[in-house]
Design a protein around this motif. Structure first.
Motif, PDB file in Angstrom:
ATOM      1  N   ASP B   1       0.855  -1.187   0.000  1.00 18.75           N
ATOM      2  CA  ASP B   1       0.000   0.000   0.000  1.00 18.75           C
ATOM      3  C   ASP B   1       0.892   1.239   0.000  1.00 18.75           C
ATOM      4  O   ASP B   1       1.391   1.646   1.042  1.00 18.75           O
ATOM      5  N   ALA B   2       1.113   1.842  -1.168  1.00 21.39           N
ATOM      6  CA  ALA B   2       2.027   2.961  -1.298  1.00 21.39           C
ATOM      7  C   ALA B   2       1.409   4.216  -0.703  1.00 21.39           C
ATOM      8  O   ALA B   2       0.264   4.568  -1.029  1.00 21.39           O
ATOM      9  N   ARG B   3       2.169   4.871   0.165  1.00 20.93           N
ATOM     10  CA  ARG B   3       1.677   6.112   0.773  1.00 20.93           C
ATOM     11  C   ARG B   3       2.811   7.096   0.905  1.00 20.93           C
ATOM     12  O   ARG B   3       3.995   6.721   0.991  1.00 20.93           O
ATOM     13  N   VAL B   4       2.454   8.360   0.958  1.00 20.97           N
ATOM     14  CA  VAL B   4       3.415   9.404   1.289  1.00 20.97           C
ATOM     15  C   VAL B   4       3.529   9.436   2.813  1.00 20.97           C
ATOM     16  O   VAL B   4       2.508   9.408   3.518  1.00 20.97           O
ATOM     17  N   THR B   5       4.752   9.458   3.303  1.00 21.66           N
ATOM     18  CA  THR B   5       4.943   9.528   4.751  1.00 21.66           C
ATOM     19  C   THR B   5       5.584  10.862   5.119  1.00 21.66           C
ATOM     20  O   THR B   5       6.373  11.419   4.337  1.00 21.66           O
ATOM     21  N   GLN B   6       5.231  11.357   6.290  1.00 18.25           N
ATOM     22  CA  GLN B   6       5.778  12.611   6.772  1.00 18.25           C
ATOM     23  C   GLN B   6       6.171  12.460   8.233  1.00 18.25           C
ATOM     24  O   GLN B   6       5.471  11.793   9.000  1.00 18.25           O
ATOM     25  N   THR B   7       7.277  13.098   8.586  1.00 19.01           N
ATOM     26  CA  THR B   7       7.685  13.145   9.988  1.00 19.01           C
ATOM     27  C   THR B   7       8.198  14.537  10.322  1.00 19.01           C
ATOM     28  O   THR B   7       8.745  15.220   9.431  1.00 19.01           O
ATOM     29  N   PRO B   8       8.025  15.004  11.547  1.00 14.58           N
ATOM     30  CA  PRO B   8       7.166  14.392  12.565  1.00 14.58           C
ATOM     31  C   PRO B   8       5.704  14.654  12.247  1.00 14.58           C
ATOM     32  O   PRO B   8       5.390  15.451  11.378  1.00 14.58           O
ATOM     33  N   ARG B   9       4.812  14.008  12.942  1.00 13.60           N
ATOM     34  CA  ARG B   9       3.378  14.261  12.742  1.00 13.60           C
ATOM     35  C   ARG B   9       2.933  15.499  13.514  1.00 13.60           C
ATOM     36  O   ARG B   9       2.022  16.206  13.086  1.00 13.60           O
ATOM     37  N   HIS B  10       3.590  15.738  14.643  1.00 12.11           N
ATOM     38  CA  HIS B  10       3.292  16.912  15.455  1.00 12.11           C
ATOM     39  C   HIS B  10       4.613  17.501  15.916  1.00 12.11           C
ATOM     40  O   HIS B  10       5.544  16.764  16.230  1.00 12.11           O
ATOM     41  N   LYS B  11       4.632  18.854  15.964  1.00 10.10           N
ATOM     42  CA  LYS B  11       5.834  19.521  16.441  1.00 10.10           C
ATOM     43  C   LYS B  11       5.420  20.785  17.165  1.00 10.10           C
ATOM     44  O   LYS B  11       4.694  21.612  16.611  1.00 10.10           O
ATOM     45  N   MET B  21      10.946  19.508   8.609  1.00 10.83           N
ATOM     46  CA  MET B  21       9.901  18.526   8.317  1.00 10.83           C
ATOM     47  C   MET B  21      10.369  17.661   7.150  1.00 10.83           C
ATOM     48  O   MET B  21      10.992  18.173   6.213  1.00 10.83           O
ATOM     49  N   ARG B  22      10.064  16.388   7.224  1.00 10.22           N
ATOM     50  CA  ARG B  22      10.540  15.445   6.210  1.00 10.22           C
ATOM     51  C   ARG B  22       9.389  14.726   5.543  1.00 10.22           C
ATOM     52  O   ARG B  22       8.329  14.500   6.155  1.00 10.22           O
ATOM     53  N   CYS B  23       9.630  14.365   4.316  1.00  7.42           N
ATOM     54  CA  CYS B  23       8.601  13.699   3.515  1.00  7.42           C
ATOM     55  C   CYS B  23       9.252  12.618   2.665  1.00  7.42           C
ATOM     56  O   CYS B  23      10.288  12.843   2.020  1.00  7.42           O
ATOM     57  N   GLN B  24       8.632  11.456   2.654  1.00 12.82           N
ATOM     58  CA  GLN B  24       9.062  10.395   1.742  1.00 12.82           C
ATOM     59  C   GLN B  24       7.966  10.211   0.701  1.00 12.82           C
ATOM     60  O   GLN B  24       6.858   9.773   1.037  1.00 12.82           O
ATOM     61  N   PRO B  25       8.224  10.582  -0.550  1.00 10.95           N
ATOM     62  CA  PRO B  25       7.184  10.444  -1.579  1.00 10.95           C
ATOM     63  C   PRO B  25       6.972   8.973  -1.943  1.00 10.95           C
ATOM     64  O   PRO B  25       7.767   8.100  -1.568  1.00 10.95           O
ATOM     65  N   ILE B  26       5.905   8.720  -2.654  1.00 11.21           N
ATOM     66  CA  ILE B  26       5.626   7.368  -3.128  1.00 11.21           C
ATOM     67  C   ILE B  26       6.690   6.972  -4.153  1.00 11.21           C
ATOM     68  O   ILE B  26       7.033   7.777  -5.039  1.00 11.21           O
ATOM     69  N   ASN B 100      -1.605  14.831 -13.276  1.00 11.36           N
ATOM     70  CA  ASN B 100      -1.680  15.829 -12.212  1.00 11.36           C
ATOM     71  C   ASN B 100      -2.148  15.295 -10.864  1.00 11.36           C
ATOM     72  O   ASN B 100      -2.100  16.010  -9.882  1.00 11.36           O
ATOM     73  N   GLU B 101      -2.612  14.056 -10.810  1.00 13.65           N
ATOM     74  CA  GLU B 101      -3.157  13.561  -9.550  1.00 13.65           C
ATOM     75  C   GLU B 101      -2.069  13.564  -8.494  1.00 13.65           C
ATOM     76  O   GLU B 101      -0.959  13.082  -8.721  1.00 13.65           O
ATOM     77  N   GLN B 102      -2.395  14.087  -7.336  1.00 15.24           N
ATOM     78  CA  GLN B 102      -1.438  14.155  -6.234  1.00 15.24           C
ATOM     79  C   GLN B 102      -1.949  13.330  -5.066  1.00 15.24           C
ATOM     80  O   GLN B 102      -3.149  13.282  -4.792  1.00 15.24           O
ATOM     81  N   PHE B 103      -1.004  12.720  -4.375  1.00 16.68           N
ATOM     82  CA  PHE B 103      -1.317  11.903  -3.214  1.00 16.68           C
ATOM     83  C   PHE B 103      -0.679  12.580  -2.001  1.00 16.68           C
ATOM     84  O   PHE B 103       0.526  12.844  -1.995  1.00 16.68           O
ATOM     85  N   PHE B 104      -1.503  12.820  -1.009  1.00 14.85           N
ATOM     86  CA  PHE B 104      -1.071  13.611   0.128  1.00 14.85           C
ATOM     87  C   PHE B 104      -0.596  12.739   1.285  1.00 14.85           C
ATOM     88  O   PHE B 104      -1.150  11.666   1.547  1.00 14.85           O
ATOM     89  N   GLY B 105       0.412  13.251   1.980  1.00 13.91           N
ATOM     90  CA  GLY B 105       0.842  12.627   3.220  1.00 13.91           C
ATOM     91  C   GLY B 105      -0.074  13.040   4.358  1.00 13.91           C
ATOM     92  O   GLY B 105      -0.976  13.864   4.175  1.00 13.91           O
TER      93      GLY B 105
END
Lengths: 115, 113
Positions: B1-11, B21-26, B100-105
């Motif tokens: 299940d491919a997803r965009v991940t982001q860290t941290p979730r709260h700061k 802030m960090r992001c790992q794209p699909i 153009n479809e974008q997938f959000f973290g």
């Protein structure tokens, strides 16, 4: 660059009723996207409409695209509380050039479904 | 299940501190977008990349914000120094240049005190 306008911006519905959210955009586009955002959550892709006359349905939601009228609609049938969310439409900011891949979002429609 | 991940979730941080802030794209996506969402301004595009190259960062306050893609699996957004008005939810999204479809973290909720 594309401009996208949604209406209404706020929609309060009773359960069981039908309603339509409208998304108008300013320049020719052959595709349109709908997203849903639950409170405190991220945006989730709902529908991808890729051609004139495209119609997509999922459950109580149906989206359509009329490229000649530069209009997309999101129709809600027999609303239920679980549909309460913010709905965004978005179109390609500019077909071709450096904006390709970029989306212009509408302001969002906050939908609240009451018992 | 491919997803965009982001860290941290709260700061939560204090004014003047650096925030990263960090992001790992699909995997396989070659466009990456940074958005900011607030009640007042709605969803704003800050910057975006194609094949790791910055294409547009005109939505970003240049004096304090910077966005980079050190490699294809990591995008970063830095704020230095942070200010209370930077408090918002920051979303990363990824997609393909041809579509153009974008997938959000899930977003990073930032509070600057």
């Amino acid at each position: 660059e594309l401009k996208v306008e949604q209406n209404p911006l706020f929609l309060s519905m009773q359960e069981g009723k039908n309603y339509t959210i409208y998304c108008n955009y300013s320049t020719t586009s052959d595709r349109l996207y709908w997203y849903r955002q639950d409170p405190g959550k991220s945006l989730e892709s709902l529908f991808v409409l890729l051609s004139n006359g495209a119609v997509k349905q999922e459950g109580r939601l149906m989206a359509s695209l009329d490229t000649k009228a530069r209009l997309s609609t999101l129709h809600i049938t027999a609303a239920v509380h679980d549909l309460s969310a913010t709905y965004f439409c978005a179109g390609p900011s500019n077909a071709g050039g450096t904006s390709y891949g970029k989306l212009t979002f509408g302001q969002g429609t906050i939908l609240t479904v009451h018992p | 299940d491919a997803r965009v991940t982001q860290t941290p979730r709260h700061k939560v941080t204090e004014m003047g501190q650096e925030v990263t802030m960090r992001c790992q794209p699909i995997l396989g996506h070659n466009t990456v977008f940074w958005y900011r969402q607030t009640m007042m301004q709605g969803l704003e595009l800050l910057a975006y990349f194609r094949n790791r190259a910055p294409l547009d960062d005109s939505g970003m306050p240049k004096d304090r914000f910077s966005a980079e893609m050190p490699d294809a699996t990591l995008a970063t957004l830095k704020i230095q120094p942070s200010e209370p008005r930077d408090s918002a939810v920051y979303f990363c999204a990824s997609g393909r240049w041809s579509n153009n479809e974008q997938f959000f973290g899930p977003g990073t909720r930032l509070t600057v005190l």
